[in-house]
Design a protein around this motif. Sequence first.
Motif, PDB file in Angstrom:
ATOM      1  N   THR A  52       0.827  -1.205   0.000  1.00 47.76           N
ATOM      2  CA  THR A  52       0.000   0.000   0.000  1.00 47.76           C
ATOM      3  C   THR A  52       0.865   1.259   0.000  1.00 47.76           C
ATOM      4  N   THR A  53       1.894   1.229   0.831  1.00 49.93           N
ATOM      5  CA  THR A  53       2.808   2.374   0.917  1.00 49.93           C
ATOM      6  C   THR A  53       3.556   2.576  -0.390  1.00 49.93           C
ATOM      7  N   LEU A  54       3.980   1.493  -1.018  1.00 50.86           N
ATOM      8  CA  LEU A  54       4.681   1.590  -2.300  1.00 50.86           C
ATOM      9  C   LEU A  54       3.790   2.247  -3.348  1.00 50.86           C
ATOM     10  N   CYS A  55       2.514   1.871  -3.376  1.00 51.16           N
ATOM     11  CA  CYS A  55       1.581   2.459  -4.345  1.00 51.16           C
ATOM     12  C   CYS A  55       1.419   3.955  -4.104  1.00 51.16           C
ATOM     13  N   MET A  56       1.287   4.350  -2.829  1.00 50.44           N
ATOM     14  CA  MET A  56       1.167   5.768  -2.503  1.00 50.44           C
ATOM     15  C   MET A  56       2.434   6.531  -2.872  1.00 50.44           C
ATOM     16  N   ALA A  57       3.582   5.904  -2.617  1.00 55.10           N
ATOM     17  CA  ALA A  57       4.861   6.545  -2.951  1.00 55.10           C
ATOM     18  C   ALA A  57       4.989   6.744  -4.451  1.00 55.10           C
ATOM     19  N   MET A  58       4.537   5.757  -5.221  1.00 57.95           N
ATOM     20  CA  MET A  58       4.600   5.877  -6.677  1.00 57.95           C
ATOM     21  C   MET A  58       3.696   7.006  -7.190  1.00 57.95           C
ATOM     22  N   VAL A  59       2.563   7.216  -6.517  1.00 57.64           N
ATOM     23  CA  VAL A  59       1.691   8.329  -6.887  1.00 57.64           C
ATOM     24  C   VAL A  59       2.425   9.653  -6.703  1.00 57.64           C
ATOM     25  N   CYS A  60       3.107   9.784  -5.556  1.00 57.10           N
ATOM     26  CA  CYS A  60       3.818  11.035  -5.247  1.00 57.10           C
ATOM     27  C   CYS A  60       5.050  11.243  -6.120  1.00 57.10           C
ATOM     28  N   LEU A  61       5.632  10.167  -6.630  1.00 61.53           N
ATOM     29  CA  LEU A  61       6.850  10.291  -7.429  1.00 61.53           C
ATOM     30  C   LEU A  61       6.586  10.237  -8.925  1.00 61.53           C
ATOM     31  N   LEU A  62       5.783   9.261  -9.367  1.00 59.48           N
ATOM     32  CA  LEU A  62       5.637   9.016 -10.799  1.00 59.48           C
ATOM     33  C   LEU A  62       4.671   9.971 -11.489  1.00 59.48           C
ATOM     34  N   LEU A  63       3.607  10.389 -10.803  1.00 64.48           N
ATOM     35  CA  LEU A  63       2.687  11.339 -11.436  1.00 64.48           C
ATOM     36  C   LEU A  63       3.384  12.668 -11.743  1.00 64.48           C
ATOM     37  N   PRO A  64       4.090  13.274 -10.775  1.00 65.64           N
ATOM     38  CA  PRO A  64       4.855  14.483 -11.127  1.00 65.64           C
ATOM     39  C   PRO A  64       5.912  14.215 -12.191  1.00 65.64           C
ATOM     40  N   LEU A  65       6.571  13.062 -12.098  1.00 64.60           N
ATOM     41  CA  LEU A  65       7.622  12.745 -13.076  1.00 64.60           C
ATOM     42  C   LEU A  65       7.045  12.641 -14.478  1.00 64.60           C
ATOM     43  N   ALA A  66       5.864  12.043 -14.620  1.00 59.76           N
ATOM     44  CA  ALA A  66       5.231  11.916 -15.939  1.00 59.76           C
ATOM     45  C   ALA A  66       4.966  13.298 -16.535  1.00 59.76           C
ATOM     46  N   PHE A  67       4.456  14.212 -15.715  1.00 63.35           N
ATOM     47  CA  PHE A  67       4.205  15.572 -16.205  1.00 63.35           C
ATOM     48  C   PHE A  67       5.515  16.280 -16.543  1.00 63.35           C
ATOM     49  N   ILE A  68       6.539  16.080 -15.699  1.00 63.47           N
ATOM     50  CA  ILE A  68       7.845  16.711 -15.932  1.00 63.47           C
ATOM     51  C   ILE A  68       8.439  16.245 -17.259  1.00 63.47           C
ATOM     52  N   VAL A  69       8.405  14.944 -17.513  1.00 62.13           N
ATOM     53  CA  VAL A  69       8.953  14.398 -18.767  1.00 62.13           C
ATOM     54  C   VAL A  69       8.180  14.941 -19.964  1.00 62.13           C
ATOM     55  N   PHE A  70       6.853  14.933 -19.880  1.00 62.56           N
ATOM     56  CA  PHE A  70       6.022  15.469 -20.971  1.00 62.56           C
ATOM     57  C   PHE A  70       6.342  16.944 -21.228  1.00 62.56           C
ATOM     58  N   SER A  71       6.489  17.717 -20.153  1.00 62.16           N
ATOM     59  CA  SER A  71       6.735  19.162 -20.286  1.00 62.16           C
ATOM     60  C   SER A  71       8.078  19.439 -20.940  1.00 62.16           C
ATOM     61  N   TYR A  72       9.125  18.719 -20.506  1.00 60.00           N
ATOM     62  CA  TYR A  72      10.440  18.988 -21.073  1.00 60.00           C
ATOM     63  C   TYR A  72      10.561  18.502 -22.516  1.00 60.00           C
ATOM     64  N   ILE A  73       9.821  17.460 -22.872  1.00 59.43           N
ATOM     65  CA  ILE A  73       9.773  17.046 -24.281  1.00 59.43           C
ATOM     66  C   ILE A  73       9.112  18.148 -25.118  1.00 59.43           C
ATOM     67  N   SER A  74       8.006  18.707 -24.595  1.00 64.42           N
ATOM     68  CA  SER A  74       7.321  19.802 -25.294  1.00 64.42           C
ATOM     69  C   SER A  74       8.218  21.025 -25.402  1.00 64.42           C
ATOM     70  N   ILE A  75       8.935  21.336 -24.327  1.00 66.63           N
ATOM     71  CA  ILE A  75       9.861  22.473 -24.327  1.00 66.63           C
ATOM     72  C   ILE A  75      10.962  22.264 -25.363  1.00 66.63           C
ATOM     73  N   LEU A  76      11.496  21.052 -25.414  1.00 64.17           N
ATOM     74  CA  LEU A  76      12.565  20.739 -26.369  1.00 64.17           C
ATOM     75  C   LEU A  76      12.074  20.881 -27.811  1.00 64.17           C
ATOM     76  N   VAL A  77      10.860  20.431 -28.079  1.00 62.11           N
ATOM     77  CA  VAL A  77      10.287  20.561 -29.425  1.00 62.11           C
ATOM     78  C   VAL A  77      10.176  22.031 -29.816  1.00 62.11           C
ATOM     79  N   VAL A  78       9.693  22.858 -28.884  1.00 57.57           N
ATOM     80  CA  VAL A  78       9.547  24.294 -29.157  1.00 57.57           C
ATOM     81  C   VAL A  78      10.909  24.928 -29.418  1.00 57.57           C
ATOM     82  N   ILE A  79      11.908  24.562 -28.615  1.00 57.83           N
ATOM     83  CA  ILE A  79      13.252  25.128 -28.772  1.00 57.83           C
ATOM     84  C   ILE A  79      13.858  24.724 -30.116  1.00 57.83           C
ATOM     85  N   LEU A  80      13.685  23.460 -30.509  1.00 52.88           N
ATOM     86  CA  LEU A  80      14.253  22.992 -31.777  1.00 52.88           C
ATOM     87  C   LEU A  80      13.598  23.651 -32.980  1.00 52.88           C
TER      88      LEU A  80
END
Length: 322
Positions: free
Chosen positions: A200-228
Amino acid sequence: MMIANLTGMRSFLILGFPGLSPKHYGPVSALLFFIYLAIAIENIFILTFVIFEKSLQKPTYLVFCHLALNDLTFGTLTLPRIISKYWFGDSIISFYGCFTQMFFVHYLGSVTSFMLLVMTLDRFIAICIPLRYPVLMTNNIISVLCGFAWFIPLPLVVAIVLHALTLPFCKSNIIAQCYCDHISITSQACGENVKIVQVTTLCMAMVCLLLPLAFIVFSYISILVVILKMSNAAGRKRTLSTCTPQIFITCLFYLPRCFVYVSNTVGFSFSLDVRIFLILWYSLLPAAVNPIIYCFKTQAIKEMLKKRLRKTKIGIKIQLSY
Protein backbone atom coordinates in the motif's frame (compact mmCIF):
# COMPACT_ATOMS: atom_id res chain seq x y z
CA MET A 1 20.64 -4.92 21.55
CA MET A 2 17.02 -6.11 21.57
CA ILE A 3 14.06 -4.25 23.05
CA ALA A 4 11.21 -6.22 21.55
CA ASN A 5 8.06 -7.92 22.75
CA LEU A 6 4.60 -8.68 21.44
CA THR A 7 3.17 -5.35 22.58
CA GLY A 8 5.73 -3.07 20.97
CA MET A 9 9.14 -1.47 21.27
CA ARG A 10 10.38 1.33 23.47
CA SER A 11 13.05 2.56 21.06
CA PHE A 12 15.04 1.83 17.93
CA LEU A 13 18.77 1.68 17.33
CA ILE A 14 20.15 3.53 14.28
CA LEU A 15 22.69 1.21 12.66
CA GLY A 16 24.25 3.64 10.18
CA PHE A 17 26.96 1.93 8.11
CA PRO A 18 27.34 -1.56 9.61
CA GLY A 19 30.70 -2.26 7.94
CA LEU A 20 32.32 0.95 9.18
CA SER A 21 35.29 0.46 11.48
CA PRO A 22 35.17 2.40 14.80
CA LYS A 23 38.43 4.15 13.90
CA HIS A 24 36.58 5.84 11.03
CA TYR A 25 33.70 7.11 13.19
CA GLY A 26 35.41 10.47 13.80
CA PRO A 27 36.18 11.30 10.14
CA VAL A 28 32.73 10.13 8.99
CA SER A 29 30.93 12.21 11.63
CA ALA A 30 33.11 15.23 10.71
CA LEU A 31 32.28 14.74 7.01
CA LEU A 32 28.55 14.50 7.75
CA PHE A 33 28.80 17.58 9.97
CA PHE A 34 30.42 19.62 7.18
CA ILE A 35 27.76 18.37 4.75
CA TYR A 36 25.10 19.58 7.16
CA LEU A 37 26.86 22.93 7.56
CA ALA A 38 26.97 23.27 3.75
CA ILE A 39 23.25 22.44 3.46
CA ALA A 40 22.32 24.87 6.23
CA ILE A 41 24.51 27.80 5.10
CA GLU A 42 23.74 27.46 1.38
CA ASN A 43 19.96 27.13 1.73
CA ILE A 44 19.69 29.87 4.37
CA PHE A 45 21.70 32.09 2.02
CA ILE A 46 19.29 31.42 -0.87
CA LEU A 47 16.26 32.13 1.33
CA THR A 48 17.77 35.32 2.72
CA PHE A 49 19.08 36.53 -0.64
CA VAL A 50 15.73 36.16 -2.44
CA ILE A 51 13.72 37.57 0.49
CA PHE A 52 15.81 40.74 0.73
CA GLU A 53 16.48 41.20 -3.01
CA LYS A 54 13.19 42.59 -4.31
CA SER A 55 14.18 42.18 -7.97
CA LEU A 56 14.38 38.39 -7.49
CA GLN A 57 10.92 38.03 -6.02
CA LYS A 58 9.52 36.45 -9.16
CA PRO A 59 7.73 33.09 -9.68
CA THR A 60 10.84 31.09 -10.65
CA TYR A 61 12.86 32.26 -7.66
CA LEU A 62 9.96 31.82 -5.24
CA VAL A 63 9.94 28.13 -6.17
CA PHE A 64 13.68 28.04 -5.46
CA CYS A 65 12.90 29.41 -1.98
CA HIS A 66 10.37 26.68 -1.29
CA LEU A 67 12.87 24.04 -2.41
CA ALA A 68 15.59 25.59 -0.24
CA LEU A 69 13.29 25.53 2.79
CA ASN A 70 12.45 21.89 2.07
CA ASP A 71 16.13 20.91 1.68
CA LEU A 72 17.11 22.76 4.86
CA THR A 73 14.36 21.03 6.84
CA PHE A 74 15.27 17.59 5.50
CA GLY A 75 18.95 17.98 6.37
CA THR A 76 18.12 19.29 9.85
CA LEU A 77 15.77 16.39 10.63
CA THR A 78 18.06 13.59 9.42
CA LEU A 79 21.76 14.48 9.70
CA PRO A 80 22.08 15.47 13.40
CA ARG A 81 20.91 12.01 14.51
CA ILE A 82 23.48 10.07 12.47
CA ILE A 83 26.19 12.62 13.36
CA SER A 84 25.49 12.11 17.07
CA LYS A 85 25.75 8.34 16.57
CA TYR A 86 29.29 8.52 15.22
CA TRP A 87 30.39 11.54 17.24
CA PHE A 88 28.90 10.76 20.66
CA GLY A 89 27.91 7.10 20.36
CA ASP A 90 24.22 8.00 20.66
CA SER A 91 22.42 5.45 18.47
CA ILE A 92 19.07 5.32 20.30
CA ILE A 93 15.94 6.99 18.99
CA SER A 94 12.57 6.64 20.70
CA PHE A 95 9.82 4.58 19.13
CA TYR A 96 7.60 7.55 18.30
CA GLY A 97 10.62 9.72 17.53
CA CYS A 98 11.54 7.22 14.81
CA PHE A 99 8.02 7.34 13.36
CA THR A 100 8.11 11.14 13.45
CA GLN A 101 11.38 11.14 11.54
CA MET A 102 9.94 8.63 9.06
CA PHE A 103 6.98 10.95 8.49
CA PHE A 104 9.19 13.94 7.67
CA VAL A 105 11.59 11.90 5.49
CA HIS A 106 8.79 10.71 3.22
CA TYR A 107 6.72 13.88 3.45
CA LEU A 108 9.58 16.19 2.49
CA GLY A 109 10.64 13.86 -0.32
CA SER A 110 7.09 13.93 -1.70
CA VAL A 111 6.91 17.71 -1.37
CA THR A 112 10.13 17.99 -3.41
CA SER A 113 8.56 15.89 -6.15
CA PHE A 114 5.49 18.16 -6.39
CA MET A 115 7.66 21.27 -6.09
CA LEU A 116 9.66 20.09 -9.12
CA LEU A 117 6.34 19.75 -10.93
CA VAL A 118 5.54 23.40 -10.14
CA MET A 119 9.02 24.42 -11.29
CA THR A 120 8.54 22.57 -14.57
CA LEU A 121 5.08 24.10 -15.07
CA ASP A 122 6.67 27.53 -14.72
CA ARG A 123 9.19 26.77 -17.51
CA PHE A 124 6.56 25.04 -19.66
CA ILE A 125 4.31 28.12 -19.67
CA ALA A 126 7.25 30.53 -20.07
CA ILE A 127 8.52 28.75 -23.21
CA CYS A 128 5.50 27.06 -24.78
CA ILE A 129 2.91 29.80 -24.22
CA PRO A 130 5.04 32.86 -23.38
CA LEU A 131 2.31 35.44 -24.13
CA ARG A 132 0.16 33.97 -21.35
CA TYR A 133 3.02 33.75 -18.83
CA PRO A 134 2.49 37.17 -17.12
CA VAL A 135 -1.17 36.24 -16.51
CA LEU A 136 -0.79 32.54 -15.59
CA MET A 137 2.38 32.78 -13.50
CA THR A 138 2.09 35.62 -11.03
CA ASN A 139 3.66 35.55 -7.56
CA ASN A 140 0.24 34.87 -6.00
CA ILE A 141 -0.49 31.96 -8.32
CA ILE A 142 2.94 30.40 -7.81
CA SER A 143 2.51 30.74 -4.04
CA VAL A 144 -0.83 28.91 -4.24
CA LEU A 145 0.72 26.15 -6.38
CA CYS A 146 3.61 25.76 -3.93
CA GLY A 147 1.04 25.63 -1.12
CA PHE A 148 -0.66 22.73 -2.90
CA ALA A 149 2.76 21.05 -3.27
CA TRP A 150 3.16 21.22 0.53
CA PHE A 151 -0.41 20.10 1.21
CA ILE A 152 -1.14 17.30 -1.30
CA PRO A 153 1.37 14.74 0.15
CA LEU A 154 0.34 15.48 3.75
CA PRO A 155 -2.75 13.21 4.05
CA LEU A 156 -1.02 10.46 2.06
CA VAL A 157 2.05 10.39 4.30
CA VAL A 158 -0.08 10.67 7.48
CA ALA A 159 -2.04 7.62 6.26
CA ILE A 160 1.23 5.76 5.60
CA VAL A 161 2.53 6.46 9.13
CA LEU A 162 -0.75 5.58 10.85
CA HIS A 163 -1.00 2.37 8.81
CA ALA A 164 2.52 1.37 9.88
CA LEU A 165 1.68 2.10 13.53
CA THR A 166 -1.02 -0.59 13.45
CA LEU A 167 1.65 -3.29 13.01
CA PRO A 168 3.02 -5.27 15.96
CA PHE A 169 6.81 -4.98 16.28
CA CYS A 170 8.34 -8.17 17.57
CA LYS A 171 11.61 -8.51 15.67
CA SER A 172 14.91 -6.65 16.07
CA ASN A 173 14.76 -2.96 16.97
CA ILE A 174 17.72 -2.17 14.68
CA ILE A 175 17.15 0.35 11.87
CA ALA A 176 19.52 -0.68 9.05
CA GLN A 177 19.78 2.87 7.75
CA CYS A 178 21.13 6.30 8.72
CA TYR A 179 17.64 7.53 9.51
CA CYS A 180 14.19 6.03 10.06
CA ASP A 181 12.32 5.26 6.85
CA HIS A 182 9.32 3.09 6.08
CA ILE A 183 11.19 0.04 4.76
CA SER A 184 13.60 -0.05 7.71
CA ILE A 185 10.79 0.25 10.27
CA THR A 186 8.26 -2.16 8.75
CA SER A 187 10.98 -4.78 8.21
CA GLN A 188 11.05 -5.09 12.00
CA ALA A 189 7.29 -5.71 12.18
CA CYS A 190 5.58 -9.08 12.24
CA GLY A 191 2.15 -10.39 11.42
CA GLU A 192 0.03 -11.02 8.35
CA ASN A 193 -0.50 -7.36 7.51
CA VAL A 194 3.14 -6.38 6.99
CA LYS A 195 3.09 -7.13 3.25
CA ILE A 196 -0.21 -5.29 2.82
CA VAL A 197 1.19 -2.20 4.56
CA GLN A 198 4.37 -2.30 2.46
CA VAL A 199 2.53 -2.72 -0.87
CA THR A 200 0.00 0.00 0.00
CA THR A 201 2.81 2.37 0.92
CA LEU A 202 4.68 1.59 -2.30
CA CYS A 203 1.58 2.46 -4.34
CA MET A 204 1.17 5.77 -2.50
CA ALA A 205 4.86 6.55 -2.95
CA MET A 206 4.60 5.88 -6.68
CA VAL A 207 1.69 8.33 -6.89
CA CYS A 208 3.82 11.03 -5.25
CA LEU A 209 6.85 10.29 -7.43
CA LEU A 210 5.64 9.02 -10.80
CA LEU A 211 2.69 11.34 -11.44
CA PRO A 212 4.86 14.48 -11.13
CA LEU A 213 7.62 12.75 -13.08
CA ALA A 214 5.23 11.92 -15.94
CA PHE A 215 4.21 15.57 -16.21
CA ILE A 216 7.84 16.71 -15.93
CA VAL A 217 8.95 14.40 -18.77
CA PHE A 218 6.02 15.47 -20.97
CA SER A 219 6.74 19.16 -20.29
CA TYR A 220 10.44 18.99 -21.07
CA ILE A 221 9.77 17.05 -24.28
CA SER A 222 7.32 19.80 -25.29
CA ILE A 223 9.86 22.47 -24.33
CA LEU A 224 12.56 20.74 -26.37
CA VAL A 225 10.29 20.56 -29.42
CA VAL A 226 9.55 24.29 -29.16
CA ILE A 227 13.25 25.13 -28.77
CA LEU A 228 14.25 22.99 -31.78
CA LYS A 229 11.66 24.78 -33.92
CA MET A 230 13.31 28.14 -33.24
CA SER A 231 15.16 29.44 -36.30
CA ASN A 232 17.59 31.61 -34.34
CA ALA A 233 20.52 29.65 -32.86
CA ALA A 234 21.23 32.30 -30.23
CA GLY A 235 17.56 32.27 -29.25
CA ARG A 236 17.61 28.48 -28.88
CA LYS A 237 20.68 28.65 -26.67
CA ARG A 238 19.28 31.46 -24.54
CA THR A 239 15.92 29.73 -24.08
CA LEU A 240 17.54 26.41 -23.21
CA SER A 241 19.78 28.14 -20.66
CA THR A 242 16.68 29.28 -18.74
CA CYS A 243 15.79 25.60 -18.23
CA THR A 244 19.18 24.18 -17.29
CA PRO A 245 18.95 24.86 -13.52
CA GLN A 246 15.57 23.13 -13.34
CA ILE A 247 16.80 20.19 -15.46
CA PHE A 248 19.89 19.70 -13.28
CA ILE A 249 17.82 19.84 -10.08
CA THR A 250 15.22 17.42 -11.44
CA CYS A 251 17.88 14.94 -12.60
CA LEU A 252 19.63 15.08 -9.21
CA PHE A 253 16.38 14.15 -7.51
CA TYR A 254 14.98 11.50 -9.86
CA LEU A 255 17.88 9.73 -11.61
CA PRO A 256 19.56 8.16 -8.53
CA ARG A 257 16.16 7.04 -7.19
CA CYS A 258 15.22 5.49 -10.52
CA PHE A 259 18.60 3.76 -10.66
CA VAL A 260 18.12 2.18 -7.22
CA TYR A 261 14.50 1.17 -7.93
CA VAL A 262 15.29 -0.31 -11.35
CA SER A 263 18.32 -2.16 -9.95
CA ASN A 264 16.18 -3.73 -7.24
CA THR A 265 13.47 -4.62 -9.79
CA VAL A 266 15.86 -6.44 -12.17
CA GLY A 267 17.44 -8.29 -9.25
CA PHE A 268 20.75 -6.42 -9.06
CA SER A 269 21.60 -6.39 -5.37
CA PHE A 270 23.92 -4.08 -3.44
CA SER A 271 25.67 -4.75 -0.18
CA LEU A 272 23.98 -3.17 2.83
CA ASP A 273 26.68 -0.50 3.16
CA VAL A 274 26.45 0.42 -0.54
CA ARG A 275 22.65 0.57 -0.41
CA ILE A 276 22.73 2.84 2.66
CA PHE A 277 25.36 5.04 0.98
CA LEU A 278 23.27 5.35 -2.21
CA ILE A 279 20.14 6.28 -0.27
CA LEU A 280 22.06 8.83 1.80
CA TRP A 281 23.67 10.14 -1.40
CA TYR A 282 20.45 10.77 -3.31
CA SER A 283 18.74 12.13 -0.19
CA LEU A 284 21.40 14.70 0.76
CA LEU A 285 23.25 15.53 -2.46
CA PRO A 286 20.41 17.64 -3.95
CA ALA A 287 20.08 19.60 -0.69
CA ALA A 288 23.79 20.47 -0.80
CA VAL A 289 24.10 21.05 -4.57
CA ASN A 290 20.81 22.79 -5.44
CA PRO A 291 21.82 26.22 -4.02
CA ILE A 292 25.05 26.09 -6.05
CA ILE A 293 22.99 25.39 -9.18
CA TYR A 294 20.68 28.32 -8.37
CA CYS A 295 23.66 30.67 -8.04
CA PHE A 296 25.81 29.59 -10.97
CA LYS A 297 23.23 28.40 -13.49
CA THR A 298 20.62 31.12 -13.03
CA GLN A 299 21.67 34.28 -14.85
CA ALA A 300 19.65 36.75 -12.76
CA ILE A 301 20.95 35.41 -9.44
CA LYS A 302 24.50 35.24 -10.80
CA GLU A 303 24.36 38.85 -12.02
CA MET A 304 22.87 40.04 -8.75
CA LEU A 305 25.61 38.27 -6.79
CA LYS A 306 28.29 39.91 -8.94
CA LYS A 307 26.65 43.29 -8.43
CA ARG A 308 26.56 42.81 -4.65
CA LEU A 309 30.19 41.65 -4.58
CA ARG A 310 31.30 44.69 -6.60
CA LYS A 311 29.48 47.01 -4.20
CA THR A 312 31.08 45.23 -1.24
CA LYS A 313 34.57 45.60 -2.75
CA ILE A 314 33.99 49.29 -3.47
CA GLY A 315 32.77 49.83 0.08
CA ILE A 316 35.84 48.09 1.52
CA LYS A 317 38.18 50.20 -0.67
CA ILE A 318 36.46 53.43 0.45
CA GLN A 319 36.80 52.43 4.12
CA LEU A 320 40.47 51.54 3.65
CA SER A 321 41.16 54.85 1.93
CA TYR A 322 39.96 56.65 5.04
